[in-house]
Design a protein around this motif. Structure first.
Motif, short mmCIF file in Angstrom:
data_model
loop_
_atom_site.label_atom_id
_atom_site.label_comp_id
_atom_site.label_asym_id
_atom_site.label_seq_id
_atom_site.Cartn_x
_atom_site.Cartn_y
_atom_site.Cartn_z
N THR B 36 8.62 22.95 1.02
CA THR B 36 7.27 23.22 0.52
C THR B 36 6.56 24.05 1.55
OG1 THR B 36 6.66 21.12 1.49
CG2 THR B 36 7.10 21.14 -0.86
N ALA B 39 2.31 23.22 1.73
CA ALA B 39 1.80 21.87 1.91
C ALA B 39 1.70 21.49 3.38
CB ALA B 39 2.71 20.87 1.18
N GLU B 40 0.70 20.67 3.68
CA GLU B 40 0.58 20.14 5.03
C GLU B 40 1.60 19.02 5.20
OE1 GLU B 40 -2.84 18.36 8.06
OE2 GLU B 40 -3.32 18.70 5.95
N VAL B 143 2.89 17.03 2.05
CA VAL B 143 4.24 16.59 1.78
C VAL B 143 4.68 15.66 2.92
CG1 VAL B 143 5.34 18.55 2.96
CG2 VAL B 143 6.58 17.34 1.16
#
Lengths: 201, 149
Positions: B36, B39-40, B143
């Motif tokens: 991903t 996403a963080e 994530v």
């Protein structure tokens, strides 16, 4: 080098270059990293005495972890050490979680069906290799009679690509000064065991 | 034979008799497509396995994980659910609604967290998994790290 050579060039890139490319979305760079470091990750899992299912879980978790961390590595050129440390931590967790630690001298590891299909095996058989293969089987058999500690260290030492003594010491949580002497002692034991195997085999 | 020579023979023996299974290499290659990018990363900050001082007999019945990204935490309990798989029950703190994706290998299940931040999903019985959380009130998804349980 022309731009059209890109596809070829990726295979000879330095690790930190591959890491940067893979973090930026280059799937060929990622594949090259997998190709380069798979055996190292597998060695670390096996070094902890994990049998097939657990070693596979560690292998998968380690690579999946890297997918999320690859853009965040502080020292991309030390990817090998990062992978080895991650695989070690996951191995220790599996050992603690399930008590499923299995010693590596299980006979099934000597006779795994998949061995028969490996390219290395096919290549060896093609040449005169009955002798060579038998020799390697005896080496492996002797290796599996070594004390666990020796098996662990030698597994780390034969990892491909190689880890430095400093990295091995860090991963195994032992003093760096003990790696060399322990290696010599363990190889000495291996030589003795191999002589016994040769004599009786 | 020298130490270096013997070590090389051992390396050759390992390559011959204990190679990396080809399907694992394939899986590691495929794993790249599941990453991903936007996403963080919610890092694993607690694992009940690390906190356990005494190990009971046999495998653990459940596992608790806590992931953290900034001010948001994700509490996750994983319980074996027979051959059907593993049951994941989670909670977002601060409580908030979110879209959740539970991924394990090429299996993915989508669900939602309610206003209290609670969610549940099922993943296959073995294999590492991770959760992707997209809070309704926030633009940035997070994530979790991949974990094995």
């Amino acid at each position: 080098m022309t731009p059209s050579d890109d596809g070829m060039a990726v295979h000879v890139e330095d690790t930190d270059t591959l890491v940067t490319s893979a973090a930026g979305g280059d799937d060929r760079a990622w594949s090259a990293l997998v190709e380069r470091f798979s055996r190292l990750v597998w060695s670390v899992a096996r070094a902890h005495g994990l049998a097939d299912a657990d070693a596979e879980e560690v292998f998968q978790t380690t690579w999946l972890r890297l997918t999320e961390h690859i853009g965040r590595l502080k020292e991309p050129q030390r990817l090998g050490a990062w992978l080895a440390t991650t695989a070690r931590n996951e191995s220790l967790k599996i050992i603690r979680a399930g008590g499923r630690l299995t010693v590596t001298d299980d006979q099934h590891l000597l006779d795994r069906p998949s061995d028969l299909d490996s390219p290395e095996r096919a290549a060896l058989d093609a040449e005169d290799a009955a002798t060579r293969t038998q020799r390697l089987r005896r080496v492996w058999s002797a290796f599996q009679q070594l004390p666990r500690r020796c098996q662990q260290l030698l597994r780390m030492l034969i990892a491909t690509p190689p880890l430095s003594y400093t990295e091995i010491a860090a991963v195994m949580e032992i003093a760096v000064g003990s790696v060399g002497p322990t290696r010599a002692r363990c190889l000495g034991q291996l030589r003795e065991l191999l002589a016994e195997v040769e004599a009786h085999g | 034979m020298s130490d270096d020579g013997l070590e090389q023979e051992l390396r050759d023996a390992a390559d011959l008799l204990d190679p990396v299974p080809a399907r694992l290499v394939q899986m590691a290659t495929t794993a790249y497509t599941w990453r991903t990018v936007d996403a963080e990363l919610a890092r694993l900050v607690f694992d009940s396995l690390d906190a356990a001082t005494v190990r009971g007999p046999g495998p653990h019945q459940s596992r608790l994980f806590v992931f953290q990204a900034g001010a948001l935490t994700v509490d996750v309990e994983v319980t074996a659910d027979g051959p059907a798989g593993r049951r994941i029950v989670g909670r977002l703190t601060p409580a908030q609604a979110a879209r959740i994706e539970c991924r394990c290998g090429d299996q993915q299940q989508s669900t939602t967290a309610d206003q209290l931040g609670r969610f549940a999903c099922t993943v296959p019985p073995v294999g590492p998994f991770r959760l992707l959380c997209q809070p309704v009130e926030s633009a940035s998804p997070l994530v979790t790290e991949w974990v094995s349980a």
